[in-house]
Design a protein around this motif. Structure first.
Motif, PDB file in Angstrom:
ATOM      1  N   ARG A 154       0.845  -1.188   0.000  1.00 54.90           N
ATOM      2  CA  ARG A 154       0.000   0.000   0.000  1.00 54.90           C
ATOM      3  C   ARG A 154       0.876   1.231   0.000  1.00 54.90           C
ATOM      4  O   ARG A 154       1.731   1.410   0.873  1.00 54.90           O
ATOM      5  CB  ARG A 154      -0.916   0.016   1.224  1.00 54.90           C
ATOM      6  N   TRP A 155       0.684   2.053  -1.020  1.00 53.79           N
ATOM      7  CA  TRP A 155       1.412   3.311  -1.132  1.00 53.79           C
ATOM      8  C   TRP A 155       0.547   4.438  -0.572  1.00 53.79           C
ATOM      9  O   TRP A 155      -0.609   4.597  -0.966  1.00 53.79           O
ATOM     10  CB  TRP A 155       1.756   3.620  -2.585  1.00 53.79           C
ATOM     11  N   LEU A 156       1.112   5.225   0.326  1.00 57.08           N
ATOM     12  CA  LEU A 156       0.407   6.393   0.847  1.00 57.08           C
ATOM     13  C   LEU A 156       0.416   7.533  -0.158  1.00 57.08           C
ATOM     14  O   LEU A 156      -0.501   8.362  -0.182  1.00 57.08           O
ATOM     15  CB  LEU A 156       1.041   6.850   2.159  1.00 57.08           C
ATOM     16  N   CYS A 157       1.457   7.596  -0.975  1.00 52.87           N
ATOM     17  CA  CYS A 157       1.566   8.625  -2.000  1.00 52.87           C
ATOM     18  C   CYS A 157       2.593   8.185  -3.029  1.00 52.87           C
ATOM     19  O   CYS A 157       3.409   7.304  -2.761  1.00 52.87           O
ATOM     20  CB  CYS A 157       1.968   9.977  -1.402  1.00 52.87           C
ATOM     21  N   GLU A 158       2.533   8.798  -4.199  1.00 51.51           N
ATOM     22  CA  GLU A 158       3.475   8.504  -5.281  1.00 51.51           C
ATOM     23  C   GLU A 158       3.913   9.822  -5.909  1.00 51.51           C
ATOM     24  O   GLU A 158       3.083  10.667  -6.243  1.00 51.51           O
ATOM     25  CB  GLU A 158       2.822   7.595  -6.329  1.00 51.51           C
ATOM     26  N   TRP A 159       5.224   9.964  -6.059  1.00 54.59           N
ATOM     27  CA  TRP A 159       5.798  11.198  -6.588  1.00 54.59           C
ATOM     28  C   TRP A 159       6.708  10.881  -7.777  1.00 54.59           C
ATOM     29  O   TRP A 159       7.374   9.855  -7.792  1.00 54.59           O
ATOM     30  CB  TRP A 159       6.628  11.901  -5.512  1.00 54.59           C
ATOM     31  N   ARG A 160       6.718  11.785  -8.735  1.00 59.01           N
ATOM     32  CA  ARG A 160       7.609  11.654  -9.893  1.00 59.01           C
ATOM     33  C   ARG A 160       8.744  12.671  -9.789  1.00 59.01           C
ATOM     34  O   ARG A 160       8.497  13.872  -9.595  1.00 59.01           O
ATOM     35  CB  ARG A 160       6.838  11.847 -11.196  1.00 59.01           C
ATOM     36  N   CYS A 161       9.980  12.182  -9.924  1.00 59.56           N
ATOM     37  CA  CYS A 161      11.177  13.024  -9.860  1.00 59.56           C
ATOM     38  C   CYS A 161      11.813  13.085 -11.248  1.00 59.56           C
ATOM     39  O   CYS A 161      12.195  12.045 -11.796  1.00 59.56           O
ATOM     40  CB  CYS A 161      12.179  12.444  -8.853  1.00 59.56           C
ATOM     41  N   TYR A 162      11.916  14.271 -11.806  1.00 59.17           N
ATOM     42  CA  TYR A 162      12.441  14.460 -13.158  1.00 59.17           C
ATOM     43  C   TYR A 162      13.942  14.730 -13.093  1.00 59.17           C
ATOM     44  O   TYR A 162      14.385  15.638 -12.381  1.00 59.17           O
ATOM     45  CB  TYR A 162      11.729  15.627 -13.846  1.00 59.17           C
ATOM     46  N   VAL A 163      14.711  13.955 -13.869  1.00 58.28           N
ATOM     47  CA  VAL A 163      16.170  14.034 -13.802  1.00 58.28           C
ATOM     48  C   VAL A 163      16.744  14.196 -15.209  1.00 58.28           C
ATOM     49  O   VAL A 163      16.354  13.473 -16.140  1.00 58.28           O
ATOM     50  CB  VAL A 163      16.768  12.770 -13.157  1.00 58.28           C
ATOM     51  N   ALA A 164      17.662  15.126 -15.371  1.00 59.06           N
ATOM     52  CA  ALA A 164      18.409  15.273 -16.622  1.00 59.06           C
ATOM     53  C   ALA A 164      19.874  15.484 -16.292  1.00 59.06           C
ATOM     54  O   ALA A 164      20.209  16.334 -15.453  1.00 59.06           O
ATOM     55  CB  ALA A 164      17.887  16.441 -17.462  1.00 59.06           C
ATOM     56  N   ASN A 165      20.730  14.695 -16.906  1.00 57.25           N
ATOM     57  CA  ASN A 165      22.179  14.829 -16.739  1.00 57.25           C
ATOM     58  C   ASN A 165      22.595  14.798 -15.271  1.00 57.25           C
ATOM     59  O   ASN A 165      23.433  15.578 -14.831  1.00 57.25           O
ATOM     60  CB  ASN A 165      22.662  16.111 -17.420  1.00 57.25           C
ATOM     61  N   GLY A 166      21.986  13.893 -14.510  1.00 55.80           N
ATOM     62  CA  GLY A 166      22.360  13.683 -13.126  1.00 55.80           C
ATOM     63  C   GLY A 166      21.793  14.682 -12.147  1.00 55.80           C
ATOM     64  O   GLY A 166      22.092  14.615 -10.953  1.00 55.80           O
ATOM     65  N   ARG A 167      20.944  15.586 -12.612  1.00 51.04           N
ATOM     66  CA  ARG A 167      20.419  16.632 -11.729  1.00 51.04           C
ATOM     67  C   ARG A 167      18.913  16.493 -11.565  1.00 51.04           C
ATOM     68  O   ARG A 167      18.177  16.356 -12.554  1.00 51.04           O
ATOM     69  CB  ARG A 167      20.749  18.013 -12.306  1.00 51.04           C
ATOM     70  N   LEU A 168      18.451  16.481 -10.324  1.00 50.23           N
ATOM     71  CA  LEU A 168      17.020  16.458 -10.043  1.00 50.23           C
ATOM     72  C   LEU A 168      16.440  17.834 -10.346  1.00 50.23           C
ATOM     73  O   LEU A 168      16.839  18.838  -9.740  1.00 50.23           O
ATOM     74  CB  LEU A 168      16.775  16.079  -8.577  1.00 50.23           C
TER      75      LEU A 168
END
Length: 261
Positions: A154-168
């Motif tokens: 059970r997930w309480l929440c889900e987040w998407r993290c965008y990464v380009a060239n090693g940087r969040l």
């Protein structure tokens, strides 16, 4: 460090650590012409006066200077027309295994159907939506379909993290039905995931990390999504629009440059 508000050149050469070829046109799959992804792309191009044409089409094009944007199938079709191999699937990279906090095993549908596992297809072709293995609508699908299987969590929440060239670049919550007061994923754990993946040398130039909080309060990796075909979540702002396009271009340029047939 890039100034997010600085004007970019027509080929976005100001992007950090990206070997950019000249992108002359972005082809957005017609069914997504009014999607957040399309709006973000057009916003970035307009703000930066990039001189890149943006069109809607059901044809992903065949020229390497054209960036196809749309579904996984649409983009992979475009890569084939450019004589480029599909990149490997990277849902659960080995360097991030310790962050899954659950067992995920490779299997085939016939071994799981009717059982209690949560399953999703392995590979680029998605013949069914992820979910319970005991769903009746799975009976008509090829029993030899490659799948991942794992116990239900059970997930309480889900987040998407965008990464380009090693940087969040940014992160945004995307689950539609989790509690509003769910705790956010640990920033420390996210940075540990990012560091482990990038230091392994396996991370692509552009990708997203889907991260969530389990009901025990621990932050865990949900999966990695390759940056050649990703959704846009959250408020469309100038900076996020630019960053979204950075992820797409960084990964496309890497694929074009390293995976030719």
């Amino acid at each position: 460090m890039i100034d997010p508000g600085a004007r970019q050149t027509p080929s976005f050469r100001a992007m950090e650590n990206v070997n950019i070829m000249s992108i002359t046109q972005i082809i957005i799959q017609s069914q997504y012409a009014r999607s957040p992804e399309a709006i973000a792309i057009r916003t970035a191009i307009t703000l930066d006066r990039a001189g890149i044409r943006v069109v809607n089409s059901d044809d992903p094009g065949c020229d390497i200077s054209e960036l196809p944007v749309g579904s996984v199938e649409f983009v992979l079709s475009g890569l084939r027309k450019r004589l480029v191999k599909a990149p490997p699937v990277i849902d659960y990279p080995a360097p991030l295994k310790r962050f899954l906090l659950r067992e995920i095993r490779s299997s085939i549908l016939i071994n799981e159907i009717g059982g209690e596992a949560w399953i999703k297809t392995r590979g680029h072709e998605k013949s069914f939506e992820p979910g319970a293995a005991n769903r009746p609508n799975l009976c008509g699908i090829n029993p030899q379909t490659l799948v991942y299987a794992s116990p239900f969590v059970r997930w309480l929440c889900e987040w998407r993290c965008y990464v380009a060239n090693g940087r969040l670049l940014w992160r945004e919550r995307y689950d539609p039905d989790g509690p509003d007061d769910a705790p956010e994923p640990s920033e420390r754990v996210i940075q540990e995931m990012l560091g482990a993946y990038e230091s392994s040398g396996d991370a692509p130039a552009g990708y997203v990390m889907d991260v969530g909080v389990l009901e025990n309060g621990k932050s865990a990796l949900i999966e990695i999504n390759d940056g050649y075909a990703i959704g846009f979540y959250g408020k469309i702002t100038p900076q996020r629009s630019r960053d979204y396009l950075r992820v797409l271009i960084a990964r496309y340029e890497q694929i074009i440059g390293s995976l030719k047939l």
